[in-house]
Design an enzyme around this catalytic site. Structure first.
Site, PDB file in Angstrom:
ATOM      1  N   VAL A 137       2.324   2.377   3.426  1.00  0.00           N
ATOM      2  CA  VAL A 137       3.181   1.469   4.187  1.00  0.00           C
ATOM      3  C   VAL A 137       4.378   1.056   3.336  1.00  0.00           C
ATOM      4  O   VAL A 137       5.475   1.598   3.465  1.00  0.00           O
ATOM      5  CB  VAL A 137       2.396   0.227   4.669  1.00  0.00           C
ATOM      6  N   CYS A 138       4.166   0.097   2.451  1.00  0.00           N
ATOM      7  CA  CYS A 138       5.276  -0.491   1.702  1.00  0.00           C
ATOM      8  C   CYS A 138       5.956   0.514   0.782  1.00  0.00           C
ATOM      9  O   CYS A 138       7.184   0.510   0.648  1.00  0.00           O
ATOM     10  CB  CYS A 138       4.775  -1.696   0.901  1.00  0.00           C
ATOM     11  N   ASN A 139       5.175   1.380   0.144  1.00  0.00           N
ATOM     12  CA  ASN A 139       5.776   2.366  -0.753  1.00  0.00           C
ATOM     13  C   ASN A 139       6.564   3.423   0.018  1.00  0.00           C
ATOM     14  O   ASN A 139       7.689   3.770  -0.339  1.00  0.00           O
ATOM     15  CB  ASN A 139       4.692   3.061  -1.584  1.00  0.00           C
ATOM     16  N   PHE A 199       9.825   2.092   1.841  1.00  0.00           N
ATOM     17  CA  PHE A 199      10.872   1.802   0.849  1.00  0.00           C
ATOM     18  C   PHE A 199      11.455   3.084   0.294  1.00  0.00           C
ATOM     19  O   PHE A 199      12.671   3.243   0.188  1.00  0.00           O
ATOM     20  CB  PHE A 199      10.321   0.941  -0.284  1.00  0.00           C
ATOM     21  N   TRP A 205       0.820  -1.174   0.000  1.00  0.00           N
ATOM     22  CA  TRP A 205       0.000   0.000   0.000  1.00  0.00           C
ATOM     23  C   TRP A 205       0.868   1.243   0.000  1.00  0.00           C
ATOM     24  O   TRP A 205       1.999   1.220   0.475  1.00  0.00           O
ATOM     25  CB  TRP A 205      -0.895   0.019   1.232  1.00  0.00           C
TER      26      TRP A 205
END
Length: 234
Positions: A117-119, A122, A114
């Protein structure tokens, strides 16, 4: 002025990472229509394939809850390895760092789930620790709400991430229609994934330039036949 963000994206200076485009992650997306989301990320993947862009596909907890990457996406890169992780942050996995470094491009285009979160994690870590430039594909990414997506995008932009859209990336790579090596591939992607723009291309090709329609079927066109009408009632 030595500002690398003033450089346009080219097939020679960029790489793509696709993060967690998996069914269970997509189920939670509320910031964009999920069919549109899939259309956009597959279109982006096809663009990367057409231009020879180094592409990383990474997944999280595939067998435990996230499910397998969209088949339409994997079919674009049938031989690409899938970099499985446990961390929500792709930067935490050494395989991902090694793949980014091996590709040797500092401009990293990101499409993932999402956004918040993940984007975001990172992007921040890759900029801080890897000194990468991040280009976040907003319409090939999704969050658990519109606010979640929008505020995550704002946070990343404030940190230096460049927001883009998938079609913007495609056309920035193409840049000039005289580049015939990729012209046909770009037109094919446009007609398949670019909605009204693609419909317009189909119309221009078939009605203006009298090209054959893209469909593979052979549909007989039956001429109009006027049916008798009853006499008007007085």
């Amino acid at each position: 002025m030595n500002n690398p963000k003033l450089e346009v994206l080219t097939p020679h200076n960029s790489q793509l990472i696709i993060i967690d485009h998996q069914p269970q992650m997509a189920f939670g997306v509320q910031s964009i229509d999920r069919q549109t989301l899939k259309n956009n990320v597959v279109g982006l993947a096809k663009a990367a394939k057409a231009f020879g862009i180094p592409t990383i596909i990474t997944t999280v907890e595939t067998d435990s809850f996230s499910g397998k990457t969209y088949p339409e996406l994997l079919d674009v890169f049938p031989d690409a390895p899938i970099l499985e992780r446990t961390s929500m942050n792709s930067w935490d996995d050494q395989k991902v760092r090694d793949a980014l470094a091996k590709n040797g491009k500092k401009k990293v285009i990101v499409a993932g789930l999402w956004t918040e979160v993940c984007n975001t994690t990172f992007a921040l870590c890759a900029m801080l620790e890897g000194e990468y430039e991040i280009y976040m594909v907003a319409d090939a990414s999704g969050g658990t709400s519109k606010d979640a997506h929008d505020f995550a995008m704002q946070r990343m932009v404030q940190a230096g991430v460049v927001p883009v859209t998938w079609q913007q990336v495609l056309l920035e790579w193409q840049r000039d229609w005289k580049n015939r090596d990729t012209y046909d591939a770009v037109m094919k992607i446009v007609t398949e994934h670019s909605g009204a723009y693609g419909m317009g291309v189909d119309y221009a090709y078939t009605m203006v330039h009298k090209a054959q329609a893209r469909n593979q079927s052979h549909n007989e066109v039956l001429a109009p036949v006027s049916a008798p009408t009853s006499a008007p009632v007085r």
